[in-house]
Enzyme design. Structure first.
Site, short mmCIF file in Angstrom:
data_model
loop_
_atom_site.label_atom_id
_atom_site.label_comp_id
_atom_site.label_asym_id
_atom_site.label_seq_id
_atom_site.Cartn_x
_atom_site.Cartn_y
_atom_site.Cartn_z
N GLU A 161 -16.13 6.38 4.69
CA GLU A 161 -15.39 5.86 5.85
C GLU A 161 -15.31 6.96 6.90
O GLU A 161 -15.95 8.00 6.78
CB GLU A 161 -14.02 5.35 5.44
CG GLU A 161 -13.11 6.40 4.81
CD GLU A 161 -11.73 5.86 4.47
OE1 GLU A 161 -11.26 4.90 5.11
OE2 GLU A 161 -11.10 6.43 3.56
N LYS B 81 -2.73 6.47 1.40
CA LYS B 81 -2.51 6.95 2.76
C LYS B 81 -1.54 8.13 2.69
O LYS B 81 -0.35 8.01 2.98
CB LYS B 81 -1.97 5.80 3.63
CG LYS B 81 -2.42 5.89 5.07
CD LYS B 81 -2.31 4.55 5.75
CE LYS B 81 -2.34 4.67 7.24
NZ LYS B 81 -3.53 5.31 7.80
N ARG C 210 0.83 -1.21 0.00
CA ARG C 210 0.00 0.00 0.00
C ARG C 210 0.86 1.26 0.00
O ARG C 210 0.54 2.25 -0.66
CB ARG C 210 -0.96 -0.03 1.19
CG ARG C 210 -2.06 1.01 1.09
CD ARG C 210 -3.13 0.82 2.14
NE ARG C 210 -2.60 0.94 3.49
CZ ARG C 210 -3.30 0.66 4.61
NH1 ARG C 210 -4.56 0.26 4.52
NH2 ARG C 210 -2.76 0.80 5.78
N1 PLP Z 1 -9.24 4.34 6.61
C1 PLP Z 1 -8.41 5.33 6.94
C2 PLP Z 1 -8.72 6.69 6.46
C3 PLP Z 1 -7.27 5.07 7.74
O1 PLP Z 1 -6.45 6.05 8.07
C4 PLP Z 1 -7.03 3.76 8.18
C5 PLP Z 1 -5.85 3.45 8.97
O2 PLP Z 1 -4.87 2.98 8.52
C6 PLP Z 1 -7.94 2.75 7.81
C7 PLP Z 1 -9.02 3.08 7.04
C8 PLP Z 1 -7.72 1.36 8.24
O3 PLP Z 1 -6.72 0.74 7.50
P1 PLP Z 1 -5.86 -0.43 8.10
O4 PLP Z 1 -6.82 -1.47 8.53
O5 PLP Z 1 -5.01 -0.86 6.98
O6 PLP Z 1 -5.10 0.13 9.24
C1 COI Z 2 -4.00 3.40 11.51
O1 COI Z 2 -4.99 2.78 11.89
O2 COI Z 2 -2.89 2.88 11.43
C2 COI Z 2 -4.09 4.79 11.09
O3 COI Z 2 -3.21 5.25 10.44
C3 COI Z 2 -5.22 5.60 11.49
C4 COI Z 2 -4.81 6.88 12.11
C5 COI Z 2 -6.01 7.74 12.15
C6 COI Z 2 -4.20 6.69 13.46
#
Ligand code: PLP
Ligand code: COI
Length: 341
Positions: A220, A184, A82
């Protein structure tokens, strides 16, 4: 190895400086070897591209102590992939995926004393990030970049841990239809700061963002994807090109289907149908699964039958199975868990 003297069970989601961080520099079109260093500060030009034009992307993953006492990380290959996708969209060089995983291992290994003990509810959060570092004044990408990973021990993202939270429907947009919502990038979070401060002032824990083109579909929150449970126990998650492909959500869909035998659906979710779901949760690395008890839509409340006291039963099963896999109590699908020596 002795653990640090930290009150693990009462940690919030905050930054605590740990001993070592990884740094690699990209200059003259190539990444250097990279190394662990002690210095937690960064020295750069006042005109660095990241400071002027926000050329920065990041990741988030966690290291856990398992029931057997091993230190593990969860699916770091997906974070590597990612980050590479985020970098491509932001005109940044890709940090090689094998080097990313090696750097994660080095940082966790060097900060083992900060990996919270099993059973405390805390974890070691890893923050890989990359940014344009050389001076840029005309709008263009940097030529030189720095990649870093630091580690910080954390507790629950939302105060109260697994207690249901209340969120509001946000009037501001997070991501445009052909924008950067699916990567991200720091800029997506900068956009959400006014909205989260406003939500907190109004007494809400988070924002629900709708699709900015029609404002009819659920996207989201500022830092997590949505999961909904239908009254007949189906797991539904929004599909959109402008949300982050959460690794937790993708993992939970596998857990729901293969471990719990539930039907799963990734599809567009209209805000109008949200009132008909039995349970709602936010999922992400930081959030794990945080149950949502109530959604406030401009004063109109949607109260999920699961209530404000505890997680709904299906959300609870998903939570127990995922955290069971991460903590080594339940056998993981092949390749999900990486043991750190
Ligand atoms: N959506 C957003 C905007 C996020 O910042 C995050 C955090 O990483 C997620 C979703 C969840 O992603 P993940 O499960 O890969 O941490
Ligand atoms: C994560 O879950 O790793 C994120 O980056 C979310 C952030 C808002 C702390």
């Amino acid at each position: 190895m002795d653990k640090k003297n930290i009150d693990w069970s009462n940690l919030g989601f905050g930054y605590i400086k740990t001993d070592k961080r990884y740094v690699a520099n990209y200059t003259n079109g190539a990444w250097d070897e990279g190394a662990l260093i002690d210095d937690d500060t960064i020295n750069m030009s006042e005109c660095a591209c990241v400071l002027q034009y926000a050329q920065t992307v990041f990741e988030g993953l966690k290291a856990y102590t398992t029931e057997k006492g091993e230190t593990v990380v969860f699916r770091p290959d997906l974070n590597a992939e990612r980050l590479a996708n985020s970098a491509r969209r932001m005109e940044m060089p890709v940090f090689p995926e094998e080097k990313f995983i090696d750097a994660v291992e080095q940082v966790v290994s060097a900060n083992k004393a900060y990996v919270p003990p099993y059973g405390t509810g805390a974890t070691l959060y890893l923050r890989p990030f990359m940014f344009g570092i050389n001076p840029v004044i005309g709008v263009k990408p940097a030529d030189d970049f720095q990649f870093r990973i630091f580690a910080t021990p954390v507790g629950p993202y939302f105060k109260g841990g697994a207690k249901p939270i209340t969120i509001k429907v946000c009037d501001l947009d997070r991501a445009a239809p052909h924008g950067t919502g699916y990567i991200k990038a720091g800029l997506n979070y900068a956009m959400s700061l006014h909205a989260i401060v406003t939500a907190h002032k109004e007494g809400f824990d988070e924002n629900m963002y709708l699709d900015s083109a029609t404002r009819t579909k659920v996207e989201e929150t500022g830092g997590a994807n949505f999961l909904f449970i239908t009254k007949d126990n189906k797991v539904v998650t929004p599909k959109s090109d402008s949300i982050l492909p959460s690794i937790t959500r993708r993992s939970l869909m596998v857990v729901a289907k293969d471990y719990l035998g539930l039907e799963v659906e990734e599809r567009e979710v209209y805000f109008d149908e949200v009132k008909d779901f039995a349970e709602c949760g936010l999922c992400g690395t930081a959030a794990v699964i945080s149950p949502v008890g109530k959604i406030n839509d401009h004063g109109k409340e949607i109260c999920f039958p699961s209530g404000m006291e505890k997680m709904g039963p299906v959300t609870q099963k998903l939570y127990d199975t995922l955290t069971g896999i991460q903590m080594g109590r339940i056998e993981a699908p092949k390749g999900w868990i990486k043991v750190i020596d």
